[in-house]
Design a protein around this motif. Structure first.
Motif, short mmCIF file in Angstrom:
data_model
loop_
_atom_site.label_atom_id
_atom_site.label_comp_id
_atom_site.label_asym_id
_atom_site.label_seq_id
_atom_site.Cartn_x
_atom_site.Cartn_y
_atom_site.Cartn_z
N TYR A 115 0.83 -1.20 0.00
CA TYR A 115 0.00 0.00 0.00
C TYR A 115 0.86 1.26 0.00
O TYR A 115 2.04 1.25 0.40
CB TYR A 115 -0.93 0.01 1.22
CG TYR A 115 -0.20 0.14 2.53
CD1 TYR A 115 0.01 1.39 3.12
CD2 TYR A 115 0.29 -0.99 3.19
CE1 TYR A 115 0.69 1.51 4.32
CE2 TYR A 115 0.96 -0.87 4.39
CZ TYR A 115 1.17 0.38 4.95
OH TYR A 115 1.85 0.49 6.15
N TYR B 247 -9.28 -0.92 -5.00
CA TYR B 247 -7.90 -0.71 -4.61
C TYR B 247 -7.69 0.58 -3.80
O TYR B 247 -6.55 1.00 -3.59
CB TYR B 247 -6.99 -0.66 -5.85
CG TYR B 247 -7.04 -1.91 -6.68
CD1 TYR B 247 -6.49 -3.10 -6.21
CD2 TYR B 247 -7.64 -1.91 -7.93
CE1 TYR B 247 -6.53 -4.26 -6.97
CE2 TYR B 247 -7.69 -3.07 -8.71
CZ TYR B 247 -7.13 -4.24 -8.22
OH TYR B 247 -7.18 -5.37 -8.98
N HIS C 17 -3.92 0.32 -2.51
CA HIS C 17 -3.30 -0.95 -2.15
C HIS C 17 -3.45 -1.96 -3.26
O HIS C 17 -4.32 -1.85 -4.13
CB HIS C 17 -3.91 -1.49 -0.85
CG HIS C 17 -5.40 -1.54 -0.86
ND1 HIS C 17 -6.11 -2.58 -1.43
CD2 HIS C 17 -6.32 -0.66 -0.38
CE1 HIS C 17 -7.39 -2.35 -1.28
NE2 HIS C 17 -7.57 -1.20 -0.65
N LYS C 18 -2.60 -2.97 -3.24
CA LYS C 18 -2.61 -4.00 -4.28
C LYS C 18 -2.25 -5.34 -3.64
O LYS C 18 -1.34 -5.43 -2.83
CB LYS C 18 -1.62 -3.65 -5.39
CG LYS C 18 -1.62 -4.68 -6.53
CD LYS C 18 -0.73 -4.20 -7.65
CE LYS C 18 -0.67 -5.24 -8.78
NZ LYS C 18 -2.01 -5.54 -9.33
N THR C 19 -2.97 -6.38 -4.04
CA THR C 19 -2.69 -7.72 -3.56
C THR C 19 -1.51 -8.32 -4.29
O THR C 19 -1.41 -8.23 -5.52
CB THR C 19 -3.91 -8.63 -3.77
OG1 THR C 19 -5.04 -8.05 -3.13
CG2 THR C 19 -3.67 -10.01 -3.19
#
Length: 215
Positions: A48, A169, A210-212
């Motif tokens: 993030y 996101y 944020h990103k997984t």
């Protein structure tokens, strides 16, 4: 007598160091509790980054007196990852503009405090919308006025926040922080300023992206 004075100053400095150390130990303890009682389900870490800003009340005290500034704001940039579903760990670069910088017209104007903090946000409650914010690290005080000075030290913040999902996101967050810091003494010919410390209360709003992490 000089040796006694030096020992007193050293003890005073050690007291400040112990205060910062105790705060960090509290941070680590809360992180350990979160690790033990955190969710045990499979979790793909989230990376993030974000920006936050808002009004602040800052009080700067020293042997020269106390100055309280109300018409200031805080600005911060942060980023990191989530090793657990209810724990975020990263870096926060933040600061407070106490006196506006004058640019080329007034190059002698400008007072600010900037911080480089390690930060941790834990969500100890059932709802992941509420979090505890903890951060601490390096502080830098800059004073561009002709009679001013620059110095460095340590600072930390502790607060509570609320976050809400805006999109897949993106999240919005609002944080209320209390901060304090200790700055090194300033000793120049004709200048002897000691016992410098500041306290801060700020209300921030921010946007986090944020990103997984892919498996």
């Amino acid at each position: 007598m000089k040796m006694y004075t030096s020992r007193m100053k050293l003890a005073h400095g050690n007291t400040k160091t112990r205060s910062i150390t105790n705060i960090w130990l509290l941070f680590l303890l809360m992180g350990l509790v979160q690790s033990v009682f955190g969710q045990q389900t499979k979790h793909n870490p989230l990376y993030y980054a974000g920006i936050e800003t808002g009004p602040a009340l800052l009080s700067l005290s020293s042997s020269a007196g106390t100055k309280t500034s109300t018409n200031i704001f805080s600005l911060g940039f942060y980023g990191g990852f989530t090793p657990l579903p209810k724990l975020r760990v990263g870096i926060n670069l933040n600061g407070n503009l106490i006196e506006t910088y004058g640019g080329y017209a007034h190059p002698d104007k400008g007072i600010s405090i900037s911080n480089i903090h390690l930060h941790m946000q834990a969500m100890p409650f059932a709802s992941t919308a509420v979090f505890i914010n903890m951060q601490g690290g390096y502080a830098n005080y800059v004073h561009h006025n002709p009679d001013g000075f620059n110095t460095t030290g340590a600072s930390c913040k502790l607060g509570i926040g609320y976050k809400r999902t805006l999109g897949k996101y993106t999240t919005f967050q609002s944080t209320l922080n209390y901060g304090l810091g200790f700055l090194a003494d300033v000793k120049h010919p004709g200048v002897n300023i000691t016992d410098q410390h500041f306290q801060l209360v700020e209300l921030l709003i921010g946007i986090t992206v944020h990103k997984t992490k892919k498996e």
